[in-house]
Design a protein around this motif. Structure first.
Motif, PDB file in Angstrom:
ATOM      1  N   LEU A 123       0.827  -1.206   0.000  1.00 17.55           N
ATOM      2  CA  LEU A 123       0.000   0.000   0.000  1.00 17.55           C
ATOM      3  C   LEU A 123       0.862   1.257   0.000  1.00 17.55           C
ATOM      4  O   LEU A 123       0.543   2.246  -0.670  1.00 17.55           O
ATOM      5  N   LYS A 124       1.975   1.221   0.741  1.00 19.76           N
ATOM      6  CA  LYS A 124       2.894   2.356   0.771  1.00 19.76           C
ATOM      7  C   LYS A 124       3.446   2.653  -0.620  1.00 19.76           C
ATOM      8  O   LYS A 124       3.454   3.799  -1.077  1.00 19.76           O
ATOM      9  N   ARG A 148       2.166   1.774  -3.573  1.00 16.21           N
ATOM     10  CA  ARG A 148       1.100   2.223  -4.475  1.00 16.21           C
ATOM     11  C   ARG A 148       0.728   3.681  -4.209  1.00 16.21           C
ATOM     12  O   ARG A 148       0.505   4.459  -5.140  1.00 16.21           O
ATOM     13  N   LEU A 149       0.644   4.065  -2.937  1.00 15.02           N
ATOM     14  CA  LEU A 149       0.301   5.449  -2.599  1.00 15.02           C
ATOM     15  C   LEU A 149       1.362   6.429  -3.086  1.00 15.02           C
ATOM     16  O   LEU A 149       1.047   7.524  -3.563  1.00 15.02           O
ATOM     17  N   GLN A 150       2.614   6.032  -2.986  1.00 17.93           N
ATOM     18  CA  GLN A 150       3.706   6.921  -3.396  1.00 17.93           C
ATOM     19  C   GLN A 150       3.741   7.141  -4.901  1.00 17.93           C
ATOM     20  O   GLN A 150       4.243   8.165  -5.366  1.00 17.93           O
ATOM     21  N   ARG A 179      -8.417  12.751  -3.867  1.00 23.76           N
ATOM     22  CA  ARG A 179      -7.244  12.137  -3.257  1.00 23.76           C
ATOM     23  C   ARG A 179      -7.586  10.746  -2.725  1.00 23.76           C
ATOM     24  O   ARG A 179      -8.593  10.552  -2.051  1.00 23.76           O
ATOM     25  N   GLY A 208      -6.921   7.633  -0.309  1.00 26.64           N
ATOM     26  CA  GLY A 208      -6.313   7.329   0.974  1.00 26.64           C
ATOM     27  C   GLY A 208      -5.939   5.859   1.087  1.00 26.64           C
ATOM     28  O   GLY A 208      -6.222   5.053   0.196  1.00 26.64           O
ATOM     29  N   MET A 209      -5.340   5.500   2.215  1.00 27.43           N
ATOM     30  CA  MET A 209      -4.857   4.133   2.406  1.00 27.43           C
ATOM     31  C   MET A 209      -5.993   3.123   2.423  1.00 27.43           C
ATOM     32  O   MET A 209      -5.905   2.058   1.797  1.00 27.43           O
ATOM     33  N   LEU A 263      -7.496   2.648  -1.068  1.00 31.31           N
ATOM     34  CA  LEU A 263      -6.585   1.870  -1.891  1.00 31.31           C
ATOM     35  C   LEU A 263      -6.595   0.403  -1.474  1.00 31.31           C
ATOM     36  O   LEU A 263      -6.528  -0.499  -2.321  1.00 31.31           O
ATOM     37  N   ARG A 289       3.976  11.088   1.106  1.00 30.67           N
ATOM     38  CA  ARG A 289       2.947  10.179   0.603  1.00 30.67           C
ATOM     39  C   ARG A 289       3.294   8.759   1.029  1.00 30.67           C
ATOM     40  O   ARG A 289       4.442   8.339   0.972  1.00 30.67           O
ATOM     41  N   GLY A 290       2.278   7.997   1.421  1.00 27.72           N
ATOM     42  CA  GLY A 290       2.505   6.629   1.872  1.00 27.72           C
ATOM     43  C   GLY A 290       3.103   6.559   3.261  1.00 27.72           C
ATOM     44  O   GLY A 290       3.550   5.500   3.703  1.00 27.72           O
TER      45      GLY A 290
END
Length: 288
Positions: A35-36, A38-40, A51, A53-54, A57, A257-258
């Motif tokens: 997840l980190k 993908r968010l980045q 936007r 969020g975690m 996602l 991010r992430g």
């Protein structure tokens, strides 16, 4: 002669304890690492709205890639963390035995020991780290860790294998140094001699959580830079280029991010790894 047991070298014991602790923590917290990543690497939405969020996602990955999709990249994570954590702890153990001579490290010594051990481990395992990052991004269709390493070397050369080296060292070495400093100093403040031995692992885990949160927040920008450089090595030849791109497209917030899934993963993973490592070392009759 035949009845005499062969005594395992203490450094090898430290390596095995570290590898086992790394295996446990990697398997449990791999979804947070995915997840980190993908968010980045999510592209900024048009107009700056919408936007992701975690939690959003997380459900998107489960819906489109199944629950097991959260463990995408676990193979390279194992290939990196099992030997990597083993190298880290065995290097740390060796330095402690040679430099400290049966005494606890000071705050500055902890920073030096943790940063040096992590730098050695990080350099050794960086090619596998590149593969892990690409697996987790969902942009590459590698069949296996070996196939990925072979493809990267053939198409991008040694530069591709070690892309993001500077950002990785700027992230991992300070993280481990800061983490070890807060971890050892926090443990010194706790009344360990008055604590029930059964509660010791819980106390160690709590100290690890505190140290991990502080270390994660400090090193988050370097993690974002590293991710971008490893996913697009042809685009970013220098760390400064990645920094400029992130700032231009995402602003200062882009460097964090992430941060939530990474802080959760790194904190819980480090706390568990240290707790398991210290318990195993104690059972083997060694001081961690």
């Amino acid at each position: 002669m035949l009845g005499r047991e062969v005594e395992m070298h203490p450094v090898l014991k430290a390596f095995i304890c570290g590898s086992i602790s790394g295996t446990c923590s990697t398997l449990l917290f791999q979804p947070l690492d995915l997840l980190k990543t993908r968010l980045q690497t999510l592209q900024p939405p048009a107009g700056g709205s919408g936007r992701v969020g975690m939690v959003t996602l997380l459900f998107r990955v489960v819906r489109t890639e199944s629950l097991l999709g959260l463990w995408k990249g676990v193979s390279p994570s194992f290939a990196r963390c099992i030997p990597g954590v083993g190298i880290y702890f065995s290097t740390l153990y060796t330095m402690k035995q040679n430099l400290l001579v049966d005494r606890s490290p000071t705050a500055l010594e902890s920073v030096f020991l943790g940063a040096t051990a992590r730098a050695i481990s990080g350099i050794c395992m960086l090619p596998v780290t590149v593969v892990k990052t690409r697996y987790e991004s969902g942009r590459f269709g590698y069949r296996s860790v070996y196939a990925a390493l072979k493809n990267i070397y053939q198409t991008e050369g040694a530069r591709g294998m070690f892309s993001g080296l500077t950002a990785t060292l700027l992230r991992d070495a300070p993280f481990s140094g800061i983490y070890l400093m807060f971890y050892t100093q926090t443990k010194k403040l706790t009344p360990q001699d008055q604590l029930d031995p059964v509660l010791m692992p819980l106390m160690n885990f709590g100290c690890g959580i505190f140290a991990g949160i502080l270390a994660s927040l400090t090193t988050q920008p370097a993690d974002v830079i590293k991710t971008h450089m490893q996913l697009s090595p042809e685009k970013y030849c220098r760390t400064s280029q990645a920094i400029a791109f992130i700032y231009k497209d995402f602003g200062l917030a882009g460097f964090f991010r992430g941060g939530v899934p990474r802080a959760l993963r790194r904190t819980l993973m480090a706390a568990m790894a240290w707790t398991v490592y210290e318990q195993m070392m104690e059972k083997m009759g060694l001081k961690s």
